[in-house]
Scaffold this active site. Structure first.
Site, PDB file in Angstrom:
ATOM      1  N   GLU A 117       0.884  -1.180   0.000  1.00 28.90           N
ATOM      2  CA  GLU A 117       0.000   0.000   0.000  1.00 28.90           C
ATOM      3  C   GLU A 117       0.909   1.215   0.000  1.00 28.90           C
ATOM      4  OE1 GLU A 117      -3.339   0.177  -0.078  1.00 28.90           O
ATOM      5  OE2 GLU A 117      -3.707  -1.976  -0.029  1.00 28.90           O
ATOM      6  N   CYS A 160      -2.092   9.584   2.083  1.00 29.82           N
ATOM      7  CA  CYS A 160      -1.636   8.993   0.814  1.00 29.82           C
ATOM      8  C   CYS A 160      -2.580   9.317  -0.328  1.00 29.82           C
ATOM      9  CB  CYS A 160      -1.503   7.481   0.971  1.00 29.82           C
ATOM     10  SG  CYS A 160      -3.002   6.715   1.604  1.00 29.82           S
TER      11      CYS A 160
HETATM   12  P1  NAD Z   1       8.166   4.504   5.401  1.00 27.62           P
HETATM   13  O1  NAD Z   1       8.313   3.658   4.213  1.00 27.62           O
HETATM   14  O2  NAD Z   1       9.274   5.380   5.820  1.00 27.62           O
HETATM   15  O3  NAD Z   1       7.817   3.604   6.672  1.00 27.62           O
HETATM   16  C1  NAD Z   1       6.795   2.630   6.659  1.00 27.62           C
HETATM   17  C2  NAD Z   1       7.161   1.507   7.609  1.00 27.62           C
HETATM   18  O4  NAD Z   1       8.341   0.860   7.166  1.00 27.62           O
HETATM   19  C3  NAD Z   1       7.418   1.961   9.038  1.00 27.62           C
HETATM   20  O5  NAD Z   1       6.799   1.038   9.910  1.00 27.62           O
HETATM   21  C4  NAD Z   1       8.921   1.906   9.159  1.00 27.62           C
HETATM   22  O6  NAD Z   1       9.360   1.598  10.458  1.00 27.62           O
HETATM   23  C5  NAD Z   1       9.310   0.788   8.207  1.00 27.62           C
HETATM   24  N1  NAD Z   1      10.631   0.989   7.600  1.00 27.62           N
HETATM   25  C6  NAD Z   1      11.259   2.176   7.339  1.00 27.62           C
HETATM   26  N2  NAD Z   1      12.447   1.947   6.738  1.00 27.62           N
HETATM   27  C7  NAD Z   1      12.572   0.599   6.612  1.00 27.62           C
HETATM   28  C8  NAD Z   1      13.570  -0.255   6.052  1.00 27.62           C
HETATM   29  N3  NAD Z   1      14.667   0.239   5.510  1.00 27.62           N
HETATM   30  N4  NAD Z   1      13.351  -1.580   6.087  1.00 27.62           N
HETATM   31  C9  NAD Z   1      12.233  -2.101   6.614  1.00 27.62           C
HETATM   32  N5  NAD Z   1      11.249  -1.329   7.150  1.00 27.62           N
HETATM   33  C10 NAD Z   1      11.418  -0.005   7.159  1.00 27.62           C
HETATM   34  O7  NAD Z   1       6.837   5.339   5.115  1.00 27.62           O
HETATM   35  P2  NAD Z   1       6.168   6.464   5.986  1.00 27.62           P
HETATM   36  O8  NAD Z   1       7.003   7.698   5.946  1.00 27.62           O
HETATM   37  O9  NAD Z   1       5.767   5.936   7.318  1.00 27.62           O
HETATM   38  O10 NAD Z   1       4.813   6.702   5.171  1.00 27.62           O
HETATM   39  C11 NAD Z   1       4.705   7.605   4.135  1.00 27.62           C
HETATM   40  C12 NAD Z   1       4.443   6.916   2.814  1.00 27.62           C
HETATM   41  O11 NAD Z   1       3.460   5.929   2.961  1.00 27.62           O
HETATM   42  C13 NAD Z   1       3.921   7.876   1.754  1.00 27.62           C
HETATM   43  O12 NAD Z   1       4.517   7.573   0.529  1.00 27.62           O
HETATM   44  C14 NAD Z   1       2.447   7.575   1.708  1.00 27.62           C
HETATM   45  O13 NAD Z   1       1.828   7.880   0.487  1.00 27.62           O
HETATM   46  C15 NAD Z   1       2.434   6.111   1.978  1.00 27.62           C
HETATM   47  N6  NAD Z   1       1.164   5.695   2.536  1.00 27.62           N
HETATM   48  C16 NAD Z   1       0.386   4.865   1.803  1.00 27.62           C
HETATM   49  C17 NAD Z   1      -0.855   4.491   2.295  1.00 27.62           C
HETATM   50  C18 NAD Z   1      -1.764   3.595   1.528  1.00 27.62           C
HETATM   51  O14 NAD Z   1      -2.721   3.118   2.107  1.00 27.62           O
HETATM   52  N7  NAD Z   1      -1.529   3.327   0.257  1.00 27.62           N
HETATM   53  C19 NAD Z   1      -1.275   4.951   3.543  1.00 27.62           C
HETATM   54  C20 NAD Z   1      -0.429   5.778   4.252  1.00 27.62           C
HETATM   55  C21 NAD Z   1       0.789   6.149   3.755  1.00 27.62           C
END
Ligand code: NAD
Length: 468
Positions: A210, A244
């Protein structure tokens, strides 16, 4: 504290015991999850305010009601979803029971993002529990107070043998991902999604992604400007644009732009007053890092700030901002994910559609118009995870609609039955007896043309409908 492997092993043992399979167990755990949210609503709203001054009104709608609705929908429909789905047979299988059986996948991992820290782990968790899985959730460390509350509440309400919370950031998630899961459901950025896929590939684990991207809003033809401006402003600045599915950029003609801009200014005043920083209804940016990313992005832009533009680092505040940009602007290069709206003047709808189609497929696409022709043309000539005319965000509140991306904005979907399907294996089952042995015997050697033509006739799908 249990090591990550111990947690996964504990849940796998519980899954193998079969405890999560019965309908009663699923109902019970879903009801307990509901009670957890209901009993702790005040605390949840307070910690969301602590994390990024999320207005209670917005948090109630997006974090409490969304999850409660998912729960109620699953509880109401679970029985039907679990029923076998019978399929039609052909002549050769006339006396057989042929059906699709939904089976749980096993131990699944749900990784959440910070912007809706509860909804993004609890909504998929509802689907995973309903489908009979054991679940580990890994909330985002960025919304730290929410992550702490989730880790505290889940073991108090749900079976500790079957459900667990793992806390931490990138390093903890990477360590967790070294274990084998039966499904990984990841919400977050496209960059991190690549490392999730790499980790999943080691165990050939199926993944739902997602993700985000740039959600366009096309405004063409005649349009009721006041309504369009109000809905656009609401959808964009809800959660300070950290959604998002928030409209990321607007495409419209010069005439629409000239009418839209003053209308948006007026509506922003109606919503947040003369000084939005003083409004209790405008959320803050979640962290200094994200505040810096957004203000740097604004500095890099060659566009003209036509509304807002003010910011305050101490307060992690960025005013609702609208920037008139060109197609090659910095604001058009990445997902904005904050209270900055890019707006491009593009005279023709066809050219606007081309711009959208040259970019990655968006998670949501919006079109505002009074004209069906405009709405239908935009829908037919583009693609996106979800589509909504004359509003923003609202399409994702209906559990009947699948929610998810397409291409770079995500793989797979959830909400309502779609989530149940995501966390289920569809096992095609054929329950045969010994009937029609003569007819079935046609397939055995020694082969001849006569047998082949009879077999073709018995297996033909054209005759299948007669046997429904
Ligand atoms: P992110 O990718 O930084 O983090 C998401 C999750 O991944 C967190 O739990 C984090 O701890 C983990 N994570 C971070 N780095 C990692 C790594 N190197 N290896 C493994 N896990 C890791 O994203 P974010 O900043 O929390 O969220 C923002 C993004 O999410 C935006 O692009 C937004 O559009 C998207 N988003 C999508 C939806 C959807 O439903 N499609 C909903 C909300 C947010």
């Amino acid at each position: 504290m249990d090591s990550k492997k111990e947690i996964v092993d504990r849940l796998r043992l519980a899954f193998r015991s079969g405890i999560t399979i019965s309908k009663d167990f699923r109902y019970d755990q879903l009801s307990k999850l509901r009670a957890m949210i209901h009993d702790n609503e005040e605390d949840i709203l307070n910690i969301l305010h602590k994390d990024f001054a999320k207005p209670k009104f917005e948090a109630s709608l997006s974090e409490i009601e969304m999850v409660i609705n998912e729960l109620d929908y699953a509880i109401m429909n679970l029985q039907g979803w679990m029923e076998p789905e019978y399929v039609s047979t052909n002549l050769a299988t006339k006396f057989d029971n042929c059906f699709v059986r939904r089976e749980p996948l096993g131990v699944v991992l749900i990784i959440g993002a910070w912007n809706y820290p509860l909804q993004l782990v609890f909504s998929p968790m509802v689907a995973a529990i309903a489908a009979g899985n054991c679940v580990i959730i890994k909330p985002s460390e960025v919304s730290a107070a929410a992550a702490r509350l989730i880790a505290e509440l889940i073991p108090k309400y749900l079976s500790q043998d079957c459900y667990a919370v793992v806390s931490g950031g990138a390093e903890e998630t990477k360590a967790l991902l070294q274990n084998r899961f039966d499904h990984i459901f990841y919400t977050g950025s496209q960059i991190v999604a690549r490392s999730i896929l790499q980790a999943a590939s080691v165990h050939l684990t199926p993944v739902t992604l997602e993700l985000g991207g740039k959600c366009p809003c096309l405004i063409y033809g005649s349009v009721t400007i006041e309504y369009a401006a109000r809905r656009l402003v609401w959808a964009k600045f809800f959660n300070a644009g950290q959604s998002c599915v928030a409209p990321d950029y607007v495409l419209c003609s010069k005439a629409t732009y000239d009418a839209l801009l003053p209308a948006m200014s007026e509506i922003l005043k109606d919503f947040y007053g003369e000084d939005p920083q003083k409004s209790p209804d405008l959320c803050r940016i979640v962290s200094q890092q994200h505040w810096t990313r957004l203000t740097e992005l604004l500095k890099k832009s060659n566009g003209t700030v036509v509304i807002g533009g003010e910011s305050d680092q101490q307060d992690k505040y960025i005013a609702p901002t609208v920037v008139n940009v060109a197609e090659d602007d910095a604001l058009m290069k990445e997902e904005i994910f904050g209270p900055i709206l890019a707006i491009l003047i593009v005279e023709s709808m066809e050219k606007a559609i081309d711009i959208v189609n040259q970019m990655e497929k968006p998670l949501a696409l919006y079109v505002f118009s009074n004209e069906d022709f405009v709405i239908n043309t935009v829908m037919e000539k583009t693609t996106s995870g979800g589509f909504c005319s004359n509003d923003g965000i609202v399409h994702m509140t209906l559990p009947g609609l699948p929610f998810g991306g397409v291409g770079a904005s995500g793989w797979g979907s959830y909400h309502g039955r779609w989530g149940f399907e995501t966390f289920s294996h569809r096992r095609g089952c054929m329950m045969r007896g010994w009937a029609l042995e003569k007819l079935n015997g046609l397939r055995y050697p020694p082969y001849n043309d006569n047998k082949l033509s009879w077999l073709r006739w018995t297996a033909s799908v054209k005759r299948t409908c007669l046997l429904m």
